[in-house]
Design an enzyme around this catalytic site. Structure first.
Site, PDB file in Angstrom:
ATOM      1  N   HIS A  66      -3.561  -2.656  -1.781  1.00  0.00           N
ATOM      2  CA  HIS A  66      -2.302  -2.515  -2.514  1.00  0.00           C
ATOM      3  C   HIS A  66      -1.425  -3.711  -2.182  1.00  0.00           C
ATOM      4  CE1 HIS A  66      -0.085   0.938  -4.691  1.00  0.00           C
ATOM      5  NE2 HIS A  66      -1.119   0.543  -5.367  1.00  0.00           N
ATOM      6  N   ASN A  67      -2.022  -4.878  -2.390  1.00  0.00           N
ATOM      7  CA  ASN A  67      -1.386  -6.124  -1.968  1.00  0.00           C
ATOM      8  C   ASN A  67      -0.144  -6.463  -2.778  1.00  0.00           C
ATOM      9  OD1 ASN A  67      -3.649  -6.263  -0.364  1.00  0.00           O
ATOM     10  ND2 ASN A  67      -4.721  -7.703  -1.701  1.00  0.00           N
ATOM     11  N   LYS A  77     -13.785   4.823   1.606  1.00  0.00           N
ATOM     12  CA  LYS A  77     -13.582   3.626   0.792  1.00  0.00           C
ATOM     13  C   LYS A  77     -12.350   2.876   1.287  1.00  0.00           C
ATOM     14  CE  LYS A  77     -12.405   3.191  -3.795  1.00  0.00           C
ATOM     15  NZ  LYS A  77     -12.616   3.281  -5.253  1.00  0.00           N
ATOM     16  N   ASN A 123     -13.405  -2.595  -3.164  1.00  0.00           N
ATOM     17  CA  ASN A 123     -12.327  -3.007  -4.032  1.00  0.00           C
ATOM     18  C   ASN A 123     -12.286  -4.528  -4.065  1.00  0.00           C
ATOM     19  OD1 ASN A 123      -8.995  -3.609  -3.673  1.00  0.00           O
ATOM     20  ND2 ASN A 123      -9.643  -2.415  -5.415  1.00  0.00           N
ATOM     21  N   GLN A 127       2.557   8.601  -9.427  1.00  0.00           N
ATOM     22  CA  GLN A 127       1.624   8.988  -8.368  1.00  0.00           C
ATOM     23  C   GLN A 127       1.356  10.486  -8.353  1.00  0.00           C
ATOM     24  OE1 GLN A 127       0.382   6.489  -5.771  1.00  0.00           O
ATOM     25  NE2 GLN A 127       0.703   5.592  -7.783  1.00  0.00           N
ATOM     26  N   HIS A 187      -8.292  -5.779 -12.170  1.00  0.00           N
ATOM     27  CA  HIS A 187      -8.180  -4.721 -11.172  1.00  0.00           C
ATOM     28  C   HIS A 187      -9.115  -3.549 -11.483  1.00  0.00           C
ATOM     29  CE1 HIS A 187      -5.960  -2.558  -8.025  1.00  0.00           C
ATOM     30  NE2 HIS A 187      -6.053  -1.499  -8.800  1.00  0.00           N
ATOM     31  N   ARG A 217      -6.311  10.073  -2.467  1.00  0.00           N
ATOM     32  CA  ARG A 217      -6.737  10.834  -3.657  1.00  0.00           C
ATOM     33  C   ARG A 217      -8.183  10.522  -4.019  1.00  0.00           C
ATOM     34  NH1 ARG A 217      -1.744   9.731  -5.076  1.00  0.00           N
ATOM     35  NH2 ARG A 217      -2.220   7.998  -6.450  1.00  0.00           N
ATOM     36  N   ASP A 218      -8.567   9.261  -3.846  1.00  0.00           N
ATOM     37  CA  ASP A 218      -9.967   8.908  -4.129  1.00  0.00           C
ATOM     38  C   ASP A 218     -10.921   9.733  -3.280  1.00  0.00           C
ATOM     39  OD1 ASP A 218      -9.582   7.031  -6.088  1.00  0.00           O
ATOM     40  OD2 ASP A 218      -9.517   5.327  -4.721  1.00  0.00           O
TER      41      ASP A 218
END
Lengths: 746, 227
Positions: free
Chosen positions: A96-97, A92, A535, A319, A45, A117-118
């Site tokens: 979140h699979n 982007k 990703n 988070q 990841h 947040r990114d």
């Protein structure tokens, strides 16, 4: 003295070879905290170890690209405001699979939180979110009930987070396949806007600068989330629920406002969010990027519970946390802003010049690792790849429809093609009053108030196409995404991708990945849409059953801010043109279509054939027709073919079409083949449409006129489809809700 | 006219209200920070949509304790215009400036869509410029927008002509289709739909302008009456 046994190494999903590499980097055996740190940073990841050598094939540059892959998000230049300031967008997509399968609501919610947040960690204010979702069939006798629970939770989770945070969710796509039943996909795209001279990077620069932790307290949630996302699902993983984090969109909203305000002080040197692999990833990446070292003491990290070990603190994925580096002596300016917003901000460490990430706990060293090898020297694998997995024949059944109109109703009621209003009405798609075109069209459009331009965005992916031919499927996906943008008049300029695949350790799955990347690289180079970030989500398998290879593409385009041209026919009596012509099709190329899936209930053959040169010409022509307002509507032909494109264009205003074509294709092919490079437009000025098409050397076929209340399609005068629109629209509009309500009555 | 838009932690339609009042309506607009008590001599205070303080206890329940709300209450008592939109409406009911309460939508889901509204009275500073019977296309975006009150309160609201807006097709189960209500002095109004989101053609509707224009008109006539 080492406590690390081979079993512990294995439990951390590190191979013996990787462990040896760790020992050689450290020059000694790691302790358990260090092992944990390596295991998350080197997980699939975080490290992209299976895909990295292939991702290098993707084009990443253009004159508009300000920042490509490797940062939190890609950045492109979109033009100037009246004062001459350059504006940029950061965008982007991220998956979140795995968390969304284990806990749909929180999994999806924190997926939204992570990508937001990114975006704002770079200084951009998020202005749009889109989602690509994949679920198992809702009415499957075995898995249907669970699939319904998952979609319900995922949609509510996205809504909860995005709505509260105050970012509009403006579009996306949702597809259903049995292979997603045990492994749903939740890919979230986010886009933000900022000035080019106000971009922030995740760099820990300046020896002696204080390192500040801000946001939620650190708890035991999400420990090893990143490594979980890198493993296949088993029965056991349902027990991994504590690995899924809990999101707090209110906290995130405060963080957004406080971070953007703190950035304005000029006292921030670098900033990065704590996402996957939490404090570990942010500290080592920030120092690695800057070529510095970083030292933090965990005693200063705000903690939600007592007695957390260094291992847990470093690996927590709680988070809504950010790590930032302030200019020495100006830290109070930053701390004051966070105080104003009621946020917990603490100085936890200092930037060093020794290239080491040093973690102390009450002054005692608990981890000491060179940053750069940790962040950048993750093992890279050239995993063996053979022929892509494929278990279906080339030839399909003969297509002999008994009732082509009934087939159209079957498509209308299908999960893939039916209205997704039930989903997107749960999202606030208008907040911030920038949504020029929201959900339900070919592409969403967000105006940028500061400048006279808008940004259009589209998400696309077609697992069936990619399964039948990964390389061509990926190209078709890029072409369709660009076509969607062209239909609203935007010029595609940059892309982000989410590569959802199965287990890369299986050569036939790895081959799917490699070929899809290569196809995507070709198409993105051709359409001049460099990939600025994205990703990779691998190991999307449950109990050995892989998903269809499911790359998802997000492409953004730029256009003038003006009233949008939508997909829907607006007036009766307008000429309908098919730009690009009828296209070519045969039985083999029907095997990946919605017709094959919904009506024949099978899959075979190959995806539609794509001629990229022709496709580009069609898009140029359509873009000119739309931007010049020569056409009143434009809608590309994709899933469901020409008949379905006409139906979709008819729903909004109940203005349909009376169409007659002259084709030698079999009726099933003519109506339902999904050949690309085709766009349905309506116009009051057919002459100009023809002239513009001729200018780009593409056919503009006049196929009929718009007609209120009815959809009729014939070939050489023989009626193929004829239906009142009201009934067709009713089927389309209510299908999803009625399938979901089955749960209530079950 | 000067609009003051309150910013609570978690407000997220604050900028939209500010933009509608300033850029689209051409009036002055300023933000009012929740922990300040100054209203910066605003002529109308807008409590915007969003999730003030996260809406964790009950929507709007915490916001009523903020310093700015003490000033807003005083301002309202003196006859100042206070408009609560969405979460702002919830706050106004929580702090007792408006009767009734907003509970979970019938159907329990968040709903974002354009709806049709009618002004239920022309006798208010928020509706006086709206033609009788006109259907306004204005979006809603809420999870807890179902207006409830006991029968006596509803009867009183109707008897006193204090229903400001009604839904043409009730989207959320609100009793008697109520979308917005007025206080006794008619200077405080709360509504669930978002007029600020419908103030320019690019957003799909400009009908929300009528609410602002009513207010601007009322303010102007109030001023000239004072002279």
């Amino acid at each position: 003295m080492s406590q690390i046994t081979p079993e512990i190494v294995q439990a951390h999903q590190l191979t013996p070879g990787e462990y040896e590499h760790i020992v050689s980097i450290l020059g000694r055996e790691p302790n358990i905290t260090e092992l944990g740190i390596f295991s998350v940073m080197w997980s699939e990841h975080c490290s992209y170890k299976s895909s990295r050598i292939h991702l290098k094939k993707l084009p990443t540059r253009s004159k508009l690209v300000v920042c490509g892959p490797g940062e939190n998000a890609g950045i492109i230049d979109i033009g100037k405001d009246p004062e001459g300031n350059d504006y940029c967008i950061a965008f982007k997509i991220e998956s979140h699979n795995h968390p969304s399968f284990i806990e749909p609501f929180q999994g999806a919610a924190t997926g939204v939180g992570g990508i937001l947040r990114d975006i704002f960690t770079m200084g951009a204010r998020p202005v749009a979110v889109m989602d690509a979702l994949r679920f198992g069939p809702l009415d499957d006798p075995q898995t249907g009930a669970r699939n319904r629970r998952i979609i319900d939770g995922v949609v509510a989770g996205i809504a909860h987070y995005g709505n509260c945070f105050g970012v509009p969710t403006v579009g996306g796509e949702t597809v259903f396949e049995p292979s997603y039943a045990g492994n749903p996909l939740v890919n979230v795209f986010a886009l933000g806007v900022f000035r080019k001279d106000q971009i922030f990077y995740g760099k820990a620069t300046g020896e002696g600068n204080p390192v500040i932790y801000v946001g939620s307290k650190t708890g035991k949630d999400g420990i090893h989330g990143a490594s979980m996302a890198s493993a296949e699902f088993t029965e056991e993983s349902k027990q991994k629920r504590p690995n899924v984090q809990v999101g707090d969109p209110f906290m995130e909203k405060l963080l957004l406002e406080a971070c953007l305000e703190a950035m304005q002080t000029g006292a921030i040197a670098g900033i990065q969010d704590m996402g996957a692999a939490g404090l570990t990833c942010s500290t080592c990446e920030m120092s690695s990027r800057a070529g510095t070292g970083i030292e933090i003491d965990l005693a200063h990290v705000p903690q939600r519970e007592q007695g957390m070990t260094p291992y847990e603190i470093m690996l927590s994925e709680s988070q809504e946390r950010m790590l930032l580096v302030a200019h020495k002596g100006r830290e109070n300016e930053v701390l004051d802003v966070f105080k104003k917003w009621g946020l917990d901000a603490r100085i936890v460490g200092t930037v060093k010049s020794d290239g080491i990430m040093r973690v102390l706990n009450h002054g005692e060293i608990v981890a000491e690792i060179p940053s750069r090898p940790l962040a950048d020297e993750a093992p890279i694998y050239d995993r063996p790849h053979t022929k892509p997995l494929r278990k279906v024949p080339m030839e399909g059944p003969a297509l002999r429809s008994e009732n082509l109109t009934a087939d159209l109703f079957t498509l209308a009621r299908s999960e893939d093609l039916c209205s997704k209003r039930w989903i997107w009405e749960q999202y606030d798609y208008m907040v911030r009053t920038n949504t020029v075109a929201g959900p339900g069209g070919d592409a969403a459009i967000i105006r940028i108030k500061e400048i006279g331009s808008s940004v259009a965005m589209a998400l696309d992916g077609n697992g069936r196409y990619t399964y039948l031919d990964p390389r061509e499927g990926a190209k078709l996906m890029v072409a369709e995404c660009c076509r969607n943008l062209s239909c609203v008049g935007a010029e595609p300029v940059a892309a982000t991708n989410n590569l959802n695949f199965g287990n890369p350790e299986r050569p036939e799955i790895m081959a799917q990945l490699v070929e899809a990347i290569e196809g995507m690289a070709d198409a993105c180079a051709f359409f001049e849409t460099p990939i600025t970030g994205g990703n990779v989500s691998l190991y999307n398998e449950t109990l050995g059953e892989g998903i269809f290879p499911s790359p998802v593409m997000g492409i953004v385009g730029v256009m003038k801010t003006e009233m949008p041209v939508g997909i829907a026919f607006n007036e009766a009596g307008r000429d309908i043109y098919l730009i690009g012509g009828i296209g070519e099709a045969d039985g083999v190329r029907m095997g990946g279509t919605q017709y094959a899936k919904q009506v024949i209930k099978d899959i075979w053959g190959l995806p539609p054939a794509l001629d990229m040169v022709f496709e580009k010409q069609v898009q140029l022509a359509v873009r000119e027709m739309v931007t010049s307002r020569t056409v009143e509507s434009a809608h590309d032909v994709s899933d469901g073919g020409l008949a379905w494109a006409l139906a979709e264009a008819s729903f909004d205003n109940l203005i349909g079409a009376s169409v007659d074509v002259d084709s030698d294709l079999a009726p099933e092919l003519l109506l339902y083949h999904e050949g690309p490079s085709r766009v349905v437009v309506s116009t009051a000025d057919g002459k100009t449409v023809e002239t513009m098409a001729a200018k780009y050397g593409v056919p503009a076929l006049k196929i009929g006129v718009t007609e209120a209340g009815r959809l009729k399609i014939s070939n050489k005068g023989i009626t193929l489809v004829d239906t009142p629109l009201a009934t067709l629209r009713e089927s389309w509009a209510t299908a999803l809700e009625s399938k979901l309500e089955a749960e209530v009555h079950a | 006219m000067k609009f003051g838009v309150v910013v609570f932690p978690g407000s997220n339609c604050d900028h939209d209200a500010w933009y509608a009042a300033s850029a689209n309506l051409g009036h002055q607009a300023e933000f009012l920070w929740h922990s300040d008590s100054s209203l910066k001599s605003s002529d109308c205070v807008i409590l915007p949509g969003g999730f003030s303080y996260g809406d964790y206890l009950r929507c709007g329940a915490i916001a009523k304790f903020s310093p700015v709300m003490a000033s807003v209450k005083k301002f309202a008592a003196e006859g100042g215009y206070v408009m609560g939109i969405c979460n702002g409406f919830q706050i106004l009911t929580e702090c007792g400036l408006l009767p009734g309460a907003l509970v979970r939508n019938r159907g329990l889901k968040f709903i974002c869509k354009e709806v049709l509204l009618t002004a239920a009275t022309a006798n208010s500073p928020y509706t006086c410029a709206i033609p009788t019977g006109a259907e306004l296309r204005i979006p809603i975006a809420h999870g807890e927008g179902c207006y409830v009150a006991d029968d006596a309160t509803l009867d009183m609201l109707e008897a006193d002509d204090r229903v400001a807006f009604r839904y043409v097709e009730n989207p959320n189960g609100s009793l008697r289709d109520i979308a917005g209500v007025l206080n006794e002095g008619r200077n405080v109004m709360g509504m669930m739909p978002h007029p600020e989101r419908a103030t320019e053609p690019l957003m799909g509707s400009s009908d929300g302008r009528m609410v602002f224009e009513s207010l601007i008109q009322s303010y102007a006539s109030q001023l000239s009456a004072a002279k």
